[in-house]
Design an enzyme around this catalytic site. Sequence first.
Site, short mmCIF file in Angstrom:
data_model
loop_
_atom_site.label_atom_id
_atom_site.label_comp_id
_atom_site.label_asym_id
_atom_site.label_seq_id
_atom_site.Cartn_x
_atom_site.Cartn_y
_atom_site.Cartn_z
N HIS A 1 85.54 12.40 -6.80
CA HIS A 1 86.93 12.78 -7.05
C HIS A 1 87.86 11.57 -6.87
CE1 HIS A 1 90.39 15.66 -6.97
NE2 HIS A 1 90.91 14.73 -6.18
N GLU A 2 87.72 10.89 -5.74
CA GLU A 2 88.61 9.74 -5.48
C GLU A 2 88.29 8.59 -6.43
OE1 GLU A 2 91.13 10.33 -3.82
OE2 GLU A 2 90.46 12.14 -2.79
N HIS B 1 90.35 9.12 -9.46
CA HIS B 1 91.72 8.59 -9.27
C HIS B 1 91.72 7.07 -9.43
CE1 HIS B 1 93.98 12.15 -8.17
NE2 HIS B 1 93.13 12.48 -7.20
N GLU C 1 95.54 13.75 -11.38
CA GLU C 1 94.55 14.74 -10.96
C GLU C 1 93.58 15.07 -12.10
OE1 GLU C 1 94.44 15.56 -7.85
OE2 GLU C 1 93.17 17.36 -7.74
#
Lengths: 504, 504
Positions: free
Chosen positions: A269-270, A273, A299
């Site tokens: 997820h990070e 980003h 997001e």
Amino acid sequence: MATDAAAETELSEYELFLERIQRYTNVGNAAGVLRWDQEVVMPEGGTPARSQQLSALSAVTHEMLTDEETGDQLDALEDADLNQEQAAVVREVRREYDRATSVPTELVEEISKTTTEAHPKWKQAKEEDDFSIFAPTLERLVELKREYAEHVDPDADPYAVLFAEYEPYLDLDTADRVLTRLKEELVPLIDDIADSDVDLATSAFSGQFPEDEQESFVRDVLDELGYDWERGRLDTAPHPFSSGTQFDARVTTRFDESDPLGALTSTIHEFGHATYTQGLPDDHYGTPLGQSRDLSVHESQSRFWENHVGRTRAFWELILPQMQAEFPQLDDVTVEEAYEAANQVYDDNLIRVEADELTYHMHIIIRYEVEQALISGDLDVEDVPEVWNDKYEEYLGIRPDTDAEGCLQDIHWSHGSFGYFPTYSLGSVLAAQIDATMREELDVDTLVRDGEFGEIMDYLNEHVHGHGCLYTTDDLIEEATGEPFTADYFVEYAEAKFGELYGV
Amino acid sequence: MATDAAAETELSEYELFLERIQRYTNVGNAAGVLRWDQEVVMPEGGTPARSQQLSALSAVTHEMLTDEETGDQLDALEDADLNQEQAAVVREVRREYDRATSVPTELVEEISKTTTEAHPKWKQAKEEDDFSIFAPTLERLVELKREYAEHVDPDADPYAVLFAEYEPYLDLDTADRVLTRLKEELVPLIDDIADSDVDLATSAFSGQFPEDEQESFVRDVLDELGYDWERGRLDTAPHPFSSGTQFDARVTTRFDESDPLGALTSTIHEFGHATYTQGLPDDHYGTPLGQSRDLSVHESQSRFWENHVGRTRAFWELILPQMQAEFPQLDDVTVEEAYEAANQVYDDNLIRVEADELTYHMHIIIRYEVEQALISGDLDVEDVPEVWNDKYEEYLGIRPDTDAEGCLQDIHWSHGSFGYFPTYSLGSVLAAQIDATMREELDVDTLVRDGEFGEIMDYLNEHVHGHGCLYTTDDLIEEATGEPFTADYFVEYAEAKFGELYGV
């Protein structure tokens, strides 16, 4: 049409403006480094000095932005003959300038003071499971934020003004349409899944997984995905986040020795980003063209990698053997079991941050409905817990026993953040739209299965990251996907994926 | 005498002034965090953004300091009725303000530009062992720094003006007196040692010492010494340094697997710097009263711990058993052998940073004499290598074969730093003066042998750290030691210690 001489003067006026903006941005980015430091490496005793350093930087950037000279430059440039990129920079700064100058300093300071007091109140209320401890401060914050919205735009719906703080170029009607559609489609789907007789292999990853081995594994995964270590690093933090600039986009994760999927998912997820941040154009560093679009688009990148890559069968075909090499106790787990474990729907979970890909949105929608009613005045603060619990019962068929695992679970309101939550869901919805468009051009599953992430990254760089803030959010979505923002793809994706998994 | 009402107005004027200074200091401290980050954790690719962030912060602090309002506040406060602390704050800011406003911005920018270009030239010259690559830039820097000094004080010796940049309150005559005395005493002492027949146990610490075990050992040593981990941390950096504030004073070290003394010594040295920083008063954070005095005083604290604690027999009585527990290969080493190894004099070493406690000063004195002659115009840049080498032959009886291990060895000139070097020796000399005074009150050796460092720390906090910049450097030295700055104690200490070790 400007003459050549005039164009020259305008250019140099633009350059002066750009210098001011670059300095402003760089001071803001310095504050970002201080925040990373505070979360990741700062010793505990450093807090008093760090708070003062961050306040000083914040005061400096506020003064630079609201300086009369900024306004004069904006006025002059708006009358000038600018190219598309220059006009975009002026548009973005104008928006920030207008917001910053429309709100009296005293109100900004009062909000800042109240949120500083609110955080310990919220923490205590959550620890003691007593909403009444937080209620008076929440009531004050709601009042102050209403007042804030009134200053920014007295003619607009205050919640729409607050939402625009995080998502300036998607109007609230669009967001509302998407969230309403999600609710209509997801409530019956989650209901069907709860009633399904299918048992997924939810315990495929049970056991103990030492932290250092998990770290080594997620580092390998970041390598494989193509994380640019020359411009980033991985650390641990209690609440994983990513931050930085195109030259230095860092990620954090956390490890739970009984849950290797947690660290894997949060790292991917990070990473998502960070791909956005690393993909911003170098030569526009320090200006809006070198900065990411708003929260929903950010997001969408984290969710794309987390869900549309990291939760696919193809990904598990690639990654399971590598995970088994690190953790031999997983040798008997099949790809199908891993895929099921990574995609189970928790129909009895009350906590947003522990939610699965599907029920996650109901946690968001409930918070969205409650905070909208709070800001509009339709809901009194004292009634929040009951309304909250009723909604959980209605949408998810579960009812919190306590406020700690109900309306007090998340920190955001104590920061005075109202209108932030929807961007979480909007990002997921946008990820599905981008994924669907990408699949018209790329055989994503084969690329993922083969560990060939370069083409996927290039696609996202070209269609999303590289634009910085050149386009407004709605234009960027059209540019990247060929159509306006829509929930269709997410709904289609969710129904197909979870329909197959749960036979519903 | 001011009336009460006037005193009140003045107080609030002082408070406004203090607010400005606190913001200024906090922005500067933020830059300190960015520099720590750059040296310790920043990924390599982050450089372009980091340079811009640091430039932006530097421009902001420069503008805050040189703002007309700062000058007006200083003027008003200098006429006001201030207490000792307030007067000290005004004195320190006035000094910075006068320096910053006396030099034209164009010259500051030209120096900044030239040093940016100088660094790669110096690096290349050192790598290729060719002074002529660096010479033109060095010549330009000497000119620019002369010009700088002329702006600050046209009536003063330019080198004295540059020295005052690092050491504002010790006049150059005092410094020169101390350094001349050192030269007179140390040259014959080093000569005698070179001729001595005594063989010290210089190979007591030979062997291989894994980095992780060394790290664990130096962490234990920091614990034992009383480093406040709540307000600090230890990391590795290619060039060890310490930085931060009283709330967060970090140290770095480096490990060489064949030299465990190197990491130990450098860690204790940086610890010494950090004790000063951690010992500054909390309630004056953000003002000169919460900041350390100048470079010599800071170096006196690092040298005190490195030499007057860390290189004593008492310290080795305490620490050797702990070191042996970590490294069993040292089991046969005696305290006396360890003490000798830690105190050997390298009479054939050409490199400052590898020098021992004694010959170290000759490296400083040579650089001091050379740069003084450069700035005064008595020495041409092209003659630097020959003069440099002659001085090594004259003072140390050794002659560099190359400029890389001669006048090109240190980076400082490429930063445009002239006048910085003397503070290294002055700090050591001051450490001996403080040590001698402390020993009139405390039984330092017994405290060290027993690992009771608290009393030593309290003594230094009370006499040095806690004052911040309340006193000027010369007043602080008198306050802390009861007499003016003198080389007597260092000379006495060196002759006694090395006389005994080498029988000279």
